[in-house]
Structures are given as C-alpha cells and as structure tokens.
Design an enzyme around this catalytic site. Structure first.
Site, PDB file in Angstrom:
ATOM      1  N   GLY A 127       0.842  -1.188   0.000  1.00 38.00           N
ATOM      2  CA  GLY A 127       0.000   0.000   0.000  1.00 38.00           C
ATOM      3  C   GLY A 127       0.875   1.234   0.000  1.00 38.00           C
ATOM      4  O   GLY A 127       1.987   1.226   0.549  1.00 38.00           O
ATOM      5  N   CYS A 128       0.399   2.300  -0.604  1.00 44.95           N
ATOM      6  CA  CYS A 128       1.234   3.501  -0.693  1.00 44.95           C
ATOM      7  C   CYS A 128       1.405   4.150   0.683  1.00 44.95           C
ATOM      8  O   CYS A 128       2.505   4.587   1.031  1.00 44.95           O
ATOM      9  CB  CYS A 128       0.659   4.488  -1.709  1.00 44.95           C
ATOM     10  SG  CYS A 128      -1.088   4.882  -1.484  1.00 44.95           S
ATOM     11  N   ASN A 129       0.345   4.201   1.458  1.00 41.68           N
ATOM     12  CA  ASN A 129       0.482   4.726   2.815  1.00 41.68           C
ATOM     13  C   ASN A 129       1.354   3.787   3.656  1.00 41.68           C
ATOM     14  O   ASN A 129       2.178   4.245   4.463  1.00 41.68           O
ATOM     15  CB  ASN A 129      -0.901   4.842   3.487  1.00 41.68           C
ATOM     16  CG  ASN A 129      -1.816   5.801   2.758  1.00 41.68           C
ATOM     17  OD1 ASN A 129      -1.364   6.773   2.171  1.00 41.68           O
ATOM     18  ND2 ASN A 129      -3.111   5.520   2.777  1.00 41.68           N
TER      19      ASN A 129
END
Lengths: 342, 342, 342, 342
Positions: D148-150
């Site tokens: 996930g980017c976060n």
C-alpha cells in the site's frame, strides 16, 4: 444604536476580513482605516473585492481622530503593535489581532518572540480573547488580545478535556494542518503559488511554533500545573481553514461527552455526533468551529478533530464577536454568515 | 413581512447556494426542501456546511403542501423541470434555475436541448430572468426563468453595446473561462480533482454550447436582426467564478462609456475605470459582477472582460434578486454579502 | 560522446528545469552552475527536489572556467543577459533562455523592453530558437535565442497557416491561458498562493505583452508584410502549462490539414484529429505540444487550440532540443520523457 | 536484452503511471495492455497524455497471449485480482499492485478486506514488495505483492527504528496526509474538484484504514511481538504525494542516526540532515522517498517525517523496481527520473 469603529492595519488579510464581515454588520460602522505604506489609497485599490463598499480612504494612524471612535480593531504586525496601542487614547476600547498581548507573562513573551515586551503596563489590562472562555472579562475589558488562529483551534479541542480531567495531560499531540492565508500577505518564496500548490510540508516543528506559548499559558492555568503539548503544524495548499488532529489518551466516549456538554449552548461551536469528523470545507468563510471525536482501535485513546477558518473564527470573526460583547451588542450580531461551499 | 419559500432540488450546488444566501435573508423563510433521491435526510447530512441552520428535512416534491408556500425556487435538472413546474399550483410564484424555460421559441429549445419542449403553454408565461434588463416583467411575473451562468456573463458585457450600436454585430468573440461548480455535483471523470486541478481545456467549442441559444435569442432581439456570436468556454481549476473575455470591434472609449452609463445605477454591476480589468477572485461568493474595458493596440478594437460568480450572480443570487422583485421586497435584500477573499 | 555544459542562472525555474531534464540526458554533463545571489550554496539547498543529484556547487559566473565547457545555457533575467553573453568566450556555444536576443531589430527591442539594446553586435549572430522552423540555422549557430513561452505556443498554432495563406491575416485573436511558473520565482504579491489560487484574471492585455514583439517579427517575416495579431494573456491557478485559443478566419478543414501536414514528421508536435481539442494536463512536464482544430458554427471561422508546458517545450526543453542540434546529437535525446498525469 | 511486459488494468492511474515510467525504460517493452471496460480503445483515448507513444491497443485479459510475455504487471482493483492471478500461467512472473496478496495470513486478509481470500495457495508464494527490505526474496520471487502507498510511507519511517529498538513500540502515532490520486480514477462525490479542492478532512480514522493490516504484519514481524500503531490518514487537495508525520518516543539523535545508517546506500531513500524536514513537492513524479527527523521540545520525543509519491515509489515505481530485480536488471533502471517541480 450604531457604533463607530476604526481598523488599524487594513491592508492585510485580517484587516480585509474585518471589513468583509463588517460590511453586513448592522450595528458597527467603519469610520477610519489605516495602512501606513498604503496611506492615501482607497480600499478598492488595495482589495478590489471590496470595491462595492463606501469606505473611508486609508490613512496613517496619526491622521485618525479617535475622539469619534468607539472601538478600534488593531490588525498590525506583531511587535510594532505594542507601541501603537500604548499610544492610543486611554479610554478607547481596543480589540487587538496581533500576538503582542496574548501572553500574560513578559518572560514568556520574550522567550517566544525573541525580544522584551515594550508595553508591560498595558499588557496587564489585556484580556485573552478566546470568547467562549473569557466572556465576562471581555465584556468588561478595555483591551482584548485576540488569540492565535492555531492556538484557538487546539484550545477548542482540548480546554474542556483538561478541565474535566478526562485525558492524560502528559501525552497530548496536536498535528495541525493550516491554510496559507494564516501566513499573511507577505512576500515569501515559499508562499508563492508555484511553490505551495500541489504539496505539503511541516513548519516550525519540534516545539518551535510561537502559538505554543498560548497553549502552555492556557492549558497550565486550567490544569493548575504545567502542561506541555506536542505541536506540529503543516502548511496545506488551501487558502482558508485549519484542521487540528489531536491525539489524546482517555476514554473516547467521555471525551466526546465532555465536549458535547461544554459546547451545547455555544452558537459557533458545533460538536458532531460521536465518530463523525469534520472538514475545513464546511466552515470556510464563517465563524463556526466544528469538532468531532472518534475512538482509536487501541483502547483508551481518542482522536479529536477541530476545524475553523483562520481568518474568521481564528482572528477577524473572533475579534468582532469580542467587540460585540465589549459594546453590549448581542454576541452573534453580524457573524451568522453561512460558510461558502463549494 | 416574512415570506415562505420552498426549494425543489436542494441537494445540488445551486440549491445549497440558495440555502446559504437565504440563511441571512431577513424576509424569506425556508419552509420546504425537496431532493428526490435524498428524501428523508437532513441538509446537514447532504451539505455539512449548513449544519448550523435549523432547516426542514428533505422530502419528495409531492410531500410538500404548497398552500403554505409563497414562492418556490426550482433548482432541478434540465428537462425534468418542465413536467414538475407544469404540475405546480397555478397561483404559486416560481423562480426556475434550470434551462427549461429560458428559450421562448420551442423550436430553439428543441434545437439546443435535443428534445421537444414538454410544457409549451407554461413556457409562454415565463419571463427571462436577467434582472437588470427585465425588471418590470419580473415584478409582475409568475414564472421567472433564471439565465445560464455563462449566458449572464456574456450578456452583461454585450447587451448595452448591441443596443447602442457601438460595435460590429458580425464579429463578436466570447472566450469564456469557467469554474467547475457550474458543472454541478455530477459524477463525471473529468470533474475529479485528480483530472481537473492543475490544468485547463476548452469544452463545447465550435458553437455547440447550449447557452448560445440564449445569446442568439437575446442579442437578436436587441439588435432587431439575427446576431450570432462565437463562443468558446474553457474549464478552469477553480470552483467558483466565470471570466468572459469579449473581443469586439468598435471604439474602446465608446464601449466603456456605454457600459459605464448603462450600469451607473445598478447595485450589483460595477464598471471599472477604463483600462482596468477584473478578476474572478474579487466577486467569489457574492452577487456582484465586475466589468472592465481596454482598447487593443489595433485601432477600433476593444476587449471587454466581465466576471461573476456562477453560483451567485449566475444562478442562485440572481434567483433571489428576482424573488425579491416578485414579492415586492427591496431588490438587494439579503444579497449585499461581500465577496470572500482570499 | 559526453559534452560538458554550464548553466548560468541555475536558481530560477528555467534553470532548475534544465537540471531536471539533463539529469537523465545521456550525452550532456553539467560541469558548472551559476547563481549570483546564491553562490556558495548547493542546488539541494536552493531546490531540494534535486537533492539526489551529484551537482557542482553554485558559483558566480566569473568563477567558471569556460575552457572546459562545450555549451552554455544562459537562464538569466532579461536585460542583464546582454552584458553577460557579450563577455563570454567567442567560441563558446550558447543557448540563451532570456528575451534579450529574440528580436532582430534593435528598435523593436527598445520598443518592447523599454531600453536600448546593449549588445547589438552579438544580436546579429543570434538565431531565433523555435526549433522546428530554424533547424538548419540552429545546427550551425553559435548563439541561439530561445523563444518566449507564450510566443512559442502562438507560433505553433499559426505559422503554417500564415505561410500557406489559408487564413485572414488581419483578424487573428490569440486568447492565451498561462500557468504561473512562467512568471518565475519572483516575489510579487499577485503570485502568492492566497492571491492566485481559485481565480483568474487577464494581464498585459490590450497589446502590451512583450511577446507581441516576437509575433510581429515572425509572422510579418512569413507573410512578407506586416501582420499584427490581437493577444490577451490570462493567468490561471496552475503551475505549468499554456493553452492558446486562436481565433482565425479561414476554412476549418484547410486549417487542420495545413497544420497536420506541416507537423506530420515532427517528434514533439502532435496534431489531433479534426474536432478534438487538447488539454494542458496532457503535456505537463514534457516537451510535447498538442494542437487541435475545430470549425465554428459560423462558416469560414476556425478555432485552433495549442498547448505546451511553458517550462519545458516553452523554454528549457526547447533549449536542450536546440543544444542537441548545435552539438550534433540526435535532436530528441533526453527529451522523450512522458508527461506527468495526474 | 529487452524483456516483454504486459499491464493488466491499464486504464487506472497506477496502470497509466506504469506506462509513463516504462516509456523511457531501456530494457522493458510493453507488448500487451488490458482494460476490460475499455477494451478496443487506444491508450491515447483513455489517457491522452500518452498520445505520443506507440502502444498496443487495450484488450480483455483473455485476449492476451502470455507465451510472449516475460513479466506481467497487475494493476487491477482489489478483490478481483485474486481470481485473475490464480488463472495466469504458472511460470509467468507477476508484480501485483493490488492489496490482494500483501497480507500473509488469510484471517488478517478477511479481517481487513471483509471477505475470505479466494486464492490462498497463490498467496503462499507471494513476496511482500517493499523492495529495500525484501530484495533477495523479490529477486527469486515469481509473485511480488506491491505494498500500500500509505503503508510504504509509514514503514520507511519506522522499520529501522523498530528493528534497532530505539523507540517505544507501544506509543507510535502516524498522522498521514495523502494526495487524491491514491483514491484512484473512481467516480465518488468526495473526489470531485468542487468538493475536494481548498480543504482537508481525515478519513478511515480510528484504526479502520486497511493499510493497518500491513503495518501490523510487518512491524510485529520485525519486533517479534505484536505492535499496534495509531494511524490517521487525511485527504489533501493535491494530486500526488504522501507525507507521514510519525510521532515516536525515543532519543531523537538515535532515531536520526538509525535511519541515516540504515538507508546510507539506498538509491531512492534519502535521509535529510538532522532537524530538516521534507516536502511532498520535492519527490512528486519520482521514485524517491525523503525522510527527516526532528526532536521535540519535550525530551525523549522525536518526529519523523517521510514523503513519497503514492503513484511512483508508493506503487508503480516500486513495481518497476521490483520487476527490475526479478528480471536481473540493475535495480534503478528507468527510475532515476528527477521529480517535477514546480
């Protein structure tokens, strides 16, 4: 009855916001506007969005005849304000929007602002301008010191919690997101559209932001012992609005109930249902502050989110709210404008 | 005296803008709000920025008792509006914000909107809602058809010039820049923030934009012969505001003088000094329209620039201005809110 | 083979854009960077987005040993450039990004820039840098004068049409929308985020924009007689990108065919199918220029829309494209980076 | 050597970003692009910014002949990905950008994603794709699950600190600010420009964001015992970029030294000097991650700020970095593009 008001420092954003709000205020009439470097110009030249109003021309402060003025808004830069206010007539009511009279302890002022206070005697009569918590003092006050916009946001989220003893006082984190108008109409490279739009960064991190002086003063006073919060502001690519995400340790339901009860009768402070969190879009251009509370998945931790418009509830709207009280006008007069969305 | 108003289609941007403006209108009180798909919800759920207001819940149109309503604002989508208005009580005053009753000629309606008009008889009593040019008809009108927001902007720049004969009628170019709220709260890929922000493009170019129907109707009526303008709209990464750059052939000073004279007594139309041009920032959130004129280096050519807020002067503010007239209230009541800047 | 390049004026946006593009250029190596006021600093301090690169420190121009430099990019402010370039070694290849050597006629320079040209002899050897139209001269040139970014956009839309005689030369209107980075990293109030975002206005309207000097020079040369266009630029709340909406009188299909044919083999100029119009979003960060043509509903009128990135194809990308030619490198080297979207 | 790659799900933002980056990758060639609903269209129709590239048309997945494909990027929506990947040839190398194979424990997957995992056997061979921490496994892997980017942003800030034992594991707060492209090209009201621009709000607060599953999995694995962080994401009016403000308890200098040492040789992870904090503007469009550390005024507390571009280092750039490793290409190939500023 109509009261006559002056605005010193009318060429900045908080000055212009005062004029915007006063344009539809039924009881206050602007009789003088000052702006040292732009003296001689009309407000329409400095702020064309005010073109439709019939306003006095900008003058230098010493050109103003204060005998015809009931109340003076002072929206001058920090530091220069002290000398100006010290020189105003002793019987003039004053609402100051600068940082100069917010800190009661001159030592704290010097610590956060880097120079000795130049009007210590005047400071003694200043009332801290967070309306909902200083109403009676403001009503009787001659000089009211408007709060910092970030300081107001954090305090609306935290004061009732500290007073009620429902949170751990030694573990409070305020992560704040601020729009750019709070930085004023100043020519700084990092405030250019090309530099600011489309990104974000923190500033004055690590405990260096001056509004910490207000947090320290107020929270410690409420708690009756020193309280030191962590505070990290971020600059966002938006013009108006502050969102404070406040991390506290305490029972989320108690946190919500405490805030909801404390603000139940407040006209401008709206506590959302438990679990709902606010957006800055919903208060932009208005004097409202929306507050939400949610519990974290980790038991005993809550997140409080408060939003307000830095130029309105965070400074100029607050200033008019205080002026209304000082002049004996109904507190919400001229301030019930709805937010502007989208 | 307080008049009771209903808003049909309160879940869109123009509906919300009506509520925003009426929130501080002293003489109009909202007694009913409809929104078919969101019936049963509160406005605070649909538009949290209106949370502070005490408003009726959203209902379906047929749940409204119109006997207690003095005037109805109709902010429904194009095409569905015709049937709804045809079914409303015959004695109800109506201000329509859709496109359905703007074009007097049913053939023109069909040409621009792609289907036959479904309420031709009702159309006959509709007054075109460009307030400053149809005041008397609006005062007496039962059904007023609000103008297109782009159409209003172009007409404010051009109507007096066409009427005065100071420009060449066969060579008018309107290059228009519009904010995104004019496209409504509709789920379209090209209206997403990620698609729209940071760039610009034209749309409905080449003479295809529906507001051309209004330009054709009105300009030809004024001129007494067919007038066809060129019109290229562009979508800009901003929420509110329209700027129309209008290229005309005529003496620039005559162009400026004609506009300045025509609008000298208009409360909302402000003509700037010759050579000064306006910005959309200076009218955002307000009912004002600013107009500037400059001469080109090529003799005999002028550029007229007009700006207004599409949601206010371009639709909901205009609607209230017309409602004021229809109800015998002073025309500017509730509409003198200053623009919001920054 | 690797060529060594210097960049004078590396602390501005066009200087930084040169560094960004050269970061992945296989044949050019940066050996010197100048920035007078920031001499002594690293590029990472001035532009943290370049932090990952191993670059020479910023120095003053006279600290650079040009004997080790094959080509010099000059990204200095207008007016100061003339003296600097006049003082550089006679055998150094130079690509200038300022306005100082664009106008061949010193009288025209003085007319548009308000002062006499200080290096008239050097001006005589300058080649106008609109690559696609001056390729052979650029290949052989020692000093290439990069075009104005607005001037490039308008010329890509119009040059082939003027050359082919398919449009009326006396009725050309260029309505241009420009992003803010074109104004540079300069501290001006109207470039602040709080002032610029969320709105639009025109600037240098009425035939006063300096890029008109380039239009006049180039269009008149092509036509063999004086051509004067109307040109109204607007500033938009976006950082990169120019969109020129060009109104011409001529057969739309001929207009489209002329452009499509002229640019059929151009690597960076893309003509869209007839009726499709481009968006600035689709070229941001790249060296591409997209052009579309549509016919108006009024017969005999066409609208040409051209978009490019002012910092890339409008200045620094163009500069590298010219440098490639001057050094005998394949023209597109280092410039095939795709645009960045969203 | 040139490797042939396919992209499944090329009509979303991560798919387009893969194409953007591969456009200048010297060793990978796109031989197939799928997009179920847009099959038959060209990429230029779906993403005009890719107009200049010579790309295969979009097809349905079952039209692709995978025998000619060396590696497949899978940029499909969550949940639908499992079945697709389970059906691909067993010997095809796959880099997945969805959430479907990130969580090793099927129970955790079901907890966070609300449904049982449909390809548990395939899950067993998936390698978690945070390149710098799984390099060897990725080199040998057949299926790499992009993070996930976060989740990537938080992990870059915290993994070395947890591993080194320099912070309190029970008191970690991640306050995250995310640009809107992370939400994809989906038609949601709250992603419209008119709703999103000019404001901010939190989302998935209170421990509900799905990326917490990745934090829990990875941090607990490193610590050898359960670690639960607090995580509050906020949506910002910007298209690209994530800024994570991470509050930790530990010695600030030790925190900085640990990160600086851990990433000293990493090509894409840049630790700033102690006390300097990064901006999302400085990594937009690039594969770089900048990390800063500052001490708070309260002793024993530090703030770590990490920024990366959600579409690049947070997904598609990371995917190519992993693909390079899987194919035996130098890891940074095609990924050294400088950020785009302004």
């Amino acid at each position: 009855m109509t009261y006559r008001v002056a605005i010193l420092g009318a060429s900045g954003y908080t000055g212009a916001e005062l004029v915007r709000l006063l344009a539809t205020h039924p009881d206050l009439r602007i009789v003088a506007l000052s702006a040292d470097r732009k003296a001689g110009q009309s407000m329409a030249e400095v702020f064309p969005f005010l073109r439709h109003l019939d306003l006095p021309r900008l003058v230098k402060i010493d050109e103003i005849d204060f005998s015809g003025v009931d109340l003076c808004f002072c929206a001058l830069p920090h530091a220069t304000t002290q000398a100006v206010i010290a020189g105003l007539p002793r019987d003039l009511k004053i609402v100051d929007l600068s940082a100069d009279f917010r800190l009661r302890d001159p030592a704290e002022y010097e610590k956060w602002y880097g120079q000795p206070h130049a009007a210590v005697e005047v400071q003694k009569e200043a009332v801290y301008g967070l309306t909902e918590f200083y109403r009676e003092e403001i009503r009787k006050g001659r000089l009211v010191a408007g709060t910092g916009c970030n300081a107001a946001t954090g305090q609306y989220a935290l004061r009732p919690l500290i007073a009620a003893g429902v949170i751990n006082l030694d573990d409070i984190v305020i992560d704040l997101k601020a729009g750019v108008s709070g930085a004023g109409r100043s020519l700084k490279e990092n405030l250019l559209h090309a530099e600011l739009s489309g990104g974000t960064h923190s500033y004055s991190a690590g405990g260096k932001h001056r509004h910490l002086g207000e947090f320290d003063q107020e929270f410690s006073k409420i708690a009756g012992r020193p309280v030191r919060v962590q505070f990290t502001p971020h600059l966002l690519p938006m013009n108006r609005g502050i969102l404070a995400t406040v991390y506290v340790k305490g029972d989320p339901n108690a946190v919500h109930a405490t805030l909801a009860t404390a603000y139940a009768d407040e006209p401008f402070l709206k506590v959302l249902p438990f679990g709902a969190l606010p957006s800055t879009r919903d208060i932009a251009g208005s004097n409202f502050c929306h507050i939400g509370v949610i519990g974290d998945r980790i038991p005993g931790r809550a997140v409080v989110v408060a939003v307000l418009d830095n130029l309105t509830k965070g400074s100029s709207g607050q200033a008019i709210q205080n002026a209304n009280l000082m002049l004996g006008i109904e507190e919400t007069t001229g301030l019930m404008l709805a937010p502007v969305f989208p």
